[in-house]
Design a protein around this motif. Structure first.
Motif, PDB file in Angstrom:
ATOM      1  N   PRO A  67      59.417 -43.703 -24.538  1.00 41.87           N
ATOM      2  CA  PRO A  67      59.602 -42.473 -23.733  1.00 41.87           C
ATOM      3  C   PRO A  67      58.561 -42.302 -22.634  1.00 41.87           C
ATOM      4  O   PRO A  67      58.833 -41.683 -21.603  1.00 41.87           O
ATOM      5  N   ARG A  68      57.364 -42.859 -22.838  1.00 44.14           N
ATOM      6  CA  ARG A  68      56.313 -42.720 -21.817  1.00 44.14           C
ATOM      7  C   ARG A  68      56.695 -43.419 -20.512  1.00 44.14           C
ATOM      8  O   ARG A  68      56.201 -43.064 -19.449  1.00 44.14           O
ATOM      9  N   VAL A  69      57.591 -44.425 -20.615  1.00 46.28           N
ATOM     10  CA  VAL A  69      58.048 -45.123 -19.407  1.00 46.28           C
ATOM     11  C   VAL A  69      58.608 -44.116 -18.413  1.00 46.28           C
ATOM     12  O   VAL A  69      58.344 -44.170 -17.215  1.00 46.28           O
ATOM     13  N   TRP A  70      59.370 -43.153 -18.953  1.00 48.34           N
ATOM     14  CA  TRP A  70      60.069 -42.208 -18.072  1.00 48.34           C
ATOM     15  C   TRP A  70      59.162 -41.086 -17.596  1.00 48.34           C
ATOM     16  O   TRP A  70      59.468 -40.401 -16.632  1.00 48.34           O
ATOM     17  N   ILE A 153      62.050 -53.657 -15.568  1.00 46.11           N
ATOM     18  CA  ILE A 153      61.456 -54.762 -14.796  1.00 46.11           C
ATOM     19  C   ILE A 153      59.963 -54.504 -14.585  1.00 46.11           C
ATOM     20  O   ILE A 153      59.137 -55.389 -14.811  1.00 46.11           O
ATOM     21  N   PHE A 154      59.620 -53.286 -14.180  1.00 44.63           N
ATOM     22  CA  PHE A 154      58.198 -53.009 -13.905  1.00 44.63           C
ATOM     23  C   PHE A 154      57.334 -53.220 -15.142  1.00 44.63           C
ATOM     24  O   PHE A 154      56.233 -53.760 -15.047  1.00 44.63           O
ATOM     25  N   ILE A 155      57.858 -52.792 -16.315  1.00 43.55           N
ATOM     26  CA  ILE A 155      57.003 -52.912 -17.505  1.00 43.55           C
ATOM     27  C   ILE A 155      56.918 -54.361 -17.995  1.00 43.55           C
ATOM     28  O   ILE A 155      56.120 -54.671 -18.861  1.00 43.55           O
ATOM     29  N   ASN A 156      57.735 -55.245 -17.426  1.00 42.34           N
ATOM     30  CA  ASN A 156      57.635 -56.672 -17.750  1.00 42.34           C
ATOM     31  C   ASN A 156      56.945 -57.472 -16.653  1.00 42.34           C
ATOM     32  O   ASN A 156      56.913 -58.705 -16.716  1.00 42.34           O
ATOM     33  N   PHE A 157      56.397 -56.779 -15.659  1.00 35.14           N
ATOM     34  CA  PHE A 157      55.764 -57.460 -14.521  1.00 35.14           C
ATOM     35  C   PHE A 157      54.714 -58.472 -15.000  1.00 35.14           C
ATOM     36  O   PHE A 157      54.685 -59.625 -14.581  1.00 35.14           O
ATOM     37  N   LYS A 158      53.865 -58.028 -15.928  1.00 39.79           N
ATOM     38  CA  LYS A 158      52.757 -58.887 -16.371  1.00 39.79           C
ATOM     39  C   LYS A 158      53.292 -60.124 -17.113  1.00 39.79           C
ATOM     40  O   LYS A 158      52.802 -61.237 -16.914  1.00 39.79           O
ATOM     41  N   LYS A 277      51.455 -48.831 -10.113  1.00 41.43           N
ATOM     42  CA  LYS A 277      50.252 -47.993 -10.275  1.00 41.43           C
ATOM     43  C   LYS A 277      50.461 -46.959 -11.375  1.00 41.43           C
ATOM     44  O   LYS A 277      49.577 -46.724 -12.194  1.00 41.43           O
ATOM     45  N   ARG A 278      51.645 -46.350 -11.396  1.00 41.60           N
ATOM     46  CA  ARG A 278      51.902 -45.325 -12.423  1.00 41.60           C
ATOM     47  C   ARG A 278      51.924 -45.945 -13.818  1.00 41.60           C
ATOM     48  O   ARG A 278      51.390 -45.371 -14.761  1.00 41.60           O
ATOM     49  N   PHE A 282      49.561 -44.931 -16.932  1.00 43.18           N
ATOM     50  CA  PHE A 282      50.087 -44.376 -18.187  1.00 43.18           C
ATOM     51  C   PHE A 282      49.907 -45.327 -19.372  1.00 43.18           C
ATOM     52  O   PHE A 282      49.786 -44.883 -20.502  1.00 43.18           O
ATOM     53  N   SER A 283      49.918 -46.642 -19.117  1.00 40.48           N
ATOM     54  CA  SER A 283      49.844 -47.586 -20.244  1.00 40.48           C
ATOM     55  C   SER A 283      48.431 -48.140 -20.418  1.00 40.48           C
ATOM     56  O   SER A 283      48.136 -48.776 -21.423  1.00 40.48           O
ATOM     57  N   THR A 284      47.617 -47.951 -19.392  1.00 41.59           N
ATOM     58  CA  THR A 284      46.267 -48.526 -19.296  1.00 41.59           C
ATOM     59  C   THR A 284      46.277 -50.063 -19.264  1.00 41.59           C
ATOM     60  O   THR A 284      45.254 -50.702 -19.467  1.00 41.59           O
ATOM     61  N   THR A 285      47.434 -50.658 -19.019  1.00 44.88           N
ATOM     62  CA  THR A 285      47.501 -52.117 -18.792  1.00 44.88           C
ATOM     63  C   THR A 285      47.514 -52.352 -17.292  1.00 44.88           C
ATOM     64  O   THR A 285      48.365 -51.775 -16.596  1.00 44.88           O
TER      65      THR A 285
END
Ligand code: GAP
Length: 445
Positions: A67-70, A153-158, A277-278, A282-285
């Motif tokens: 849920p933090r993704v959103w 996609i953004f959360i899989n960037f790394k 950046k967001r 929010f994830s500190t990664t």
């Protein structure tokens, strides 16, 4: 639009969903030809995005994300439309689209214009569908169905950066279902609550963002032209600053002249570094690119995003044609051969003739290994041609008496209606050549 909807239903492209229970407004199920059409469009998109390039990789992320993704993406706070209710007719309207809406009691008037209208004050309505993860409904179990595939996609960037060893500029492409609780869905598949998006996030050095943004507008426009959409029905409209989404530094819509007028087919956005950046915050990664010489930066993102539903309505509208041939009217879908649900029909002239049937079946068995072909021996030949025209099959091969005598078949062209004979042994090669040829619609541009 009515003609397209009725053809889609009659020929089994698209059915209103849950019909035996009275339907569920603006949801649709795809029938056999709809699925084939959708798969072909998807395949052409994947070819252009992945197989014809070296700089884009594929991804298939989950529909339900943390849920933090959103929260990070801004959807919890800002993905809403202003809504007004009418206490009289009980309908809901988008407060910013009252001009385009009809009063529930008096359709010739706008909501609020009729004396019985009693509209509430506008309030914000979040478009995300909520769900619960796990067996217990409690604080912390709330989740959302994704309203766009981009965040996956953004959360899989790394992951992609490290495992696929990419350096900007590079892209990640994904096709998948998205869900939005639209206040006013409608116009067939144009605005629905469940749709399949095709999105690509292209990560670039910040100084190159503007150049790649222009590049992707051109690339996507060319893709529609390549698959036969008429140039006169496409235009690019750049958003003014007041119209842009919270993340956007520039957005252009590729619009199509739908039966409802010019409307958004696909959006191309320059999302800047907003998302990476967001999610870092929010994830500190840390989501950034670190080069071999130690240079580091947060890439900017260029995003072409479209739904299969919008493309399907556009290609159906572009392909739909009616003409009189001899004394008869025919309806034909003039699809580009590479997106047509069926590439060729194999038709024995006389269904009771064993020789014709077995020859046609042999040809069909041979062609189906490579192509989407259909065997049809049901009804008079004229009716079978008309059926194939209505589902947009570009070619038909007919097996007749002469085939049994000299091993030739006729090939009928959907668009020109020209017929010619060719040796049955050359059909497979000919079909391959025809599919490779450039195709232009005979409909006036
Ligand atoms: N990731 C960016 C994004 O989702 P959007 O403009 O909200 O941007 C992108 O949506 C595309 O998705 C649109 O251009 C359109 O093709 C399609 N789309 C959006 N909402 C839709 C809906 N309710 N029904 C069908 N397609 C929709």
């Amino acid at each position: 639009m009515d003609k397209i909807v009725s053809l889609c239903r009659r020929r089994g492209f698209v059915f209103p969903s849950s019909e035996i229970y009275g339907g569920l407004g603006s949801t649709y199920d795809y029938g056999h030809y709809g699925v084939l059409l959708k798969n072909n469009i998807k395949a052409r998109w994947f070819e252009a995005m992945i197989f014809e390039r070296d700089d884009i990789v594929a991804l298939d992320s989950a529909v339900i994300l943390h849920p933090r993704v959103w929260e990070a993406s801004g959807h919890v706070e800002g993905f809403s439309d202003p809504l007004v209710d009418c206490r009289t007719c009980k309908l809901r309207f988008r407060a910013d689209k009252l001009e385009d809406s009809q009063c529930g009691r008096k359709p010739s008037k706008r909501p609020g214009e009729f004396k019985e209208c009693d509209l509430t004050e506008p309030r914000q309505f979040n478009l995300m569908f909520e769900t619960t993860v796990g067996p217990v409904q409690e604080a912390g179990s709330k989740a959302f169905l994704r309203p766009e595939t981009a965040q996956g996609i953004f959360i899989n960037f790394k992951n992609v950066l490290q495992i696929a060893r990419r350096r900007p500029p590079f892209g990640i492409a994904q096709v998948g279902k998205s869900f939005r609780n639209e206040i006013t869905p409608g116009n067939f598949l144009f605005r629905v609550r469940e749709f399949e998006q095709m999105e690509m996030e292209f990560f670039v050095p910040p100084a190159e963002a503007e150049q790649w943004y222009r590049y992707w507008i051109e690339q996507r426009l060319d893709w529609y032209l390549r698959y036969g959409v008429r140039r006169s029905r496409l235009r690019v409209r750049e958003h003014g600053s007041e119209e842009r989404s919270h993340y956007s530094r520039g957005t252009s819509d590729i619009e199509y002249l739908y039966p409802i007028g010019w409307s958004e087919l696909e959006g191309v956005a320059n999302r800047g570094d907003f998302d990476l950046k967001r999610h870092t915050e929010f994830s500190t990664t840390k989501l950034e690119y670190v080069g071999p010489d130690g240079e580091r930066y947060v890439p900017h993102v260029i995003e072409p995003a479209v739904s299969l539903e919008r493309i399907i309505v556009a290609v159906l509208a572009d392909a739909y044609d009616e003409e009189v041939v001899g004394e008869r009217e025919r309806t034909v879908l003039r699809f580009h051969p590479q997106i047509a649900p069926v590439t060729a029909a194999i038709l024995p002239l006389i269904a009771k003739d064993e020789g014709m049937v077995s020859t046609a079946r042999r040809l069909y068995e041979e062609l189906r290994k490579r192509h989407a072909v259909e065997y049809d021996d049901n009804g008079a030949i004229g009716r079978r041609y008309r059926r194939q025209d209505e589902i947009g099959t570009p070619w038909a091969f007919t097996i007749d008496e002469q085939t049994l005598a000299d091993d030739t078949v006729t090939i009928r062209d959907r668009d020109s209606l020209a017929q010619e004979r060719l040796p049955i042994g050359g059909v497979r090669e000919r079909l391959g050549e025809l599919l490779e040829q450039d195709w232009q619609t005979p409909k006036p541009d």
